[in-house]
Structures are given as C-alpha cells and as structure tokens.
Design an enzyme around this catalytic site. Sequence first.
Site, short mmCIF file in Angstrom:
data_model
loop_
_atom_site.label_atom_id
_atom_site.label_comp_id
_atom_site.label_asym_id
_atom_site.label_seq_id
_atom_site.Cartn_x
_atom_site.Cartn_y
_atom_site.Cartn_z
N THR A 15 0.82 -1.22 0.00
CA THR A 15 0.00 0.00 0.00
C THR A 15 0.85 1.26 0.00
OG1 THR A 15 -1.80 -1.15 1.15
CG2 THR A 15 -1.79 1.26 1.27
N SER A 57 1.59 -7.42 -0.71
CA SER A 57 2.26 -8.27 0.27
C SER A 57 1.75 -9.71 0.31
CB SER A 57 2.23 -7.65 1.66
OG SER A 57 0.91 -7.50 2.12
N THR A 89 1.53 -4.41 4.38
CA THR A 89 1.36 -4.72 5.80
C THR A 89 0.81 -6.12 6.08
OG1 THR A 89 -0.84 -3.68 5.79
CG2 THR A 89 1.05 -2.30 6.41
N ASP A 90 0.18 -6.77 5.08
CA ASP A 90 -0.43 -8.08 5.35
C ASP A 90 0.59 -9.11 5.81
OD1 ASP A 90 -2.90 -7.09 4.73
OD2 ASP A 90 -3.12 -8.17 2.83
#
Length: 326
Positions: A15, A57, A89-90
């Site tokens: 992101t 991610s 971030t995942d």
Amino acid sequence: MTVTKHILVLHTGGTISMTETRDGDIMPSKHNPLLGADSFVPAGVELTSEEIFNLPSPHMTPERMLTLVKRIRQAEKDGADGVVVTHGTDTLEETAYFLDLTLDSAMPVVVTGAMRSSNEIGSDGLENLQSAIKTAASDESRNKGTLVVMNDEIHTARFVTKTHTTNVATFRTPTFGPVGLVTKDGVRFFQELINQEVCAIDHLVDHVFLIKAYAGMDGTLFDALPENIHGLTIEALGAGNLPPATLPAIQRLLDRHVPIVLVSRCFNGVAQTVYNYEGGGVQLKKMGIIFCQGLNGQKARIKLQVGLSDGKRGQALADFVDNAVS
C-alpha cells in the site's frame, strides 16, 4: 562535525507504493510515488532508493524474503550504514521476522509500510518512511536486530503483529509493548532488547505448514498433509491445548519424525504446559511437541522453517524454536 549516514531504501511494494483510483480501488502504481522523492529525508542522511520488488504483500514468499536478505548483506558490504525496507502490511511481520532470524549484522535494518495509499486523505506512507529512515540512521539502533517502525513506534520484528485490518495504529506488540518511539528530536529506545540466535541461511526447506485449532477439531487436516512435509506449526487453544480427537493424527506425524511446534492462538500470553488432561499441554509436551513461547503462529512457522533450513534437527531444533524470549 555532522557525519553523513548512507541509508539504502529497498521498496518491495504494498500500500505504501500504491494509489487509489477514482473508483476507490487501491492498486499498484506503475511509478512508485516514493521513488525520487527526497524532501522528507532527515538532515545528515544520504539516501539511495531501489525497487527490488513491486508486489502486494500477499504475493511475498520466503524465497523472495531470502532474495531481500542477500541484497541487504550486499548493501552492508558496500558500506551502507542502515537499510529501510518498505513493505505491504499483510505479511510485513513475517518478512521482518525472517530478516531478524537470518541477518547477522550490527547494521540497523528497519521495515515499514502504510495503511493508506499515497493519494488518500491522511496517507501515512511518507511519515512512516521518514520515521524508519531516522531509526535506521540512529546509532542507538545498532545491534538491535530487525525493527518495525509504524505510527511513530519502534517494535521488535520478533513480537510485533498486525492487529487491525485498516487502522493506521494497527501494528502492536502484545504483552511486551514497543521498544522505542520516533520523536521530532530523533529516536528514543526505552527497553533493552534480548538476543537471539541468527541463522545465515542461503537456501530454504519447503513444505512447512501452519494449522489453527478450533473446537471440535479432529485429525482430518493433519492426515491431509503431504507425505513430503518437513515441519508443522499448530496454533493451539488457550495456554496450549488441543481437542482429543486430533491426537492420533498428530502422533502419526510425530512417528514419522515430523517436527511439530505449538503456540497459542490467543492474542496475548504464551503457550505453556499448564493442563494435564487428554489434549492438554502437559500431554502434548510429553508426546514430543515443541512449545514456542511468545511468537504467534505465522512467526513460529517462519522460525521453524529457518531452523530446518539451517540444518537443525532433534533437540537442537527444539532448543532453537523454544528459545523465543531469551
């Protein structure tokens, strides 16, 4: 006299490098909005940016993590004073922990990301990147392993986890808390970090799996695992317990000398041998299951895979995996 710090920023996608379309979809950008931007760079820092990947991610793999490790090792040989990795971030916590386990270096390595894309209102990407650069350039960050910097907080890669799907304050460290803060004046650490063994691997053992326990679970999922399985991590119930119907299938895996690591599926606390009933932690420990304290399931799986890739087996592997908080 101010010493210039040479910081390499490795962009992997996520992101932080995406933009929001007119339809409200957040999509990867053909041109990373962070590349070429330098107005946010702190004084005394010479920045080099490199796009090593441009991936959401969920597309990150351990093989790509190892490619990142090798690039960071080369950066240190080339004279970098610190490295920042931007990441979706995942799976950020898994990549960060992989780096923490496999980089034997005093050089600061900092992972950061964003919850809002570059053109959304309240975008947090540039702020997080600036904070990460400050942290990577700080002498206080040396010899602290891989760090995760988000929302002005500094966390250890070992214990930080994503706790909210969209909130900018999503990254938290359950039980232990952050180890430092990024302020207007610089970086401040408030907790002394603990050491861990580093494995400088150059290849990966595959087929290491993660299964989450649930009420009424039986052995179906365990029996469905492939013949060439090399390791298994289980997110167990409570303090470290499993439904009794899972035990025969688990014993069959242990009889095949498959290492099994157990953590709790709970958000806080550690897995322990507390209960002595069928499926309780005491029995699971006696069966030969390895208890891993302080790590969540995804990180315990990473640690198991790294340990196996380093050639650890038997008691050496158990000691490595179990030694999560010392």
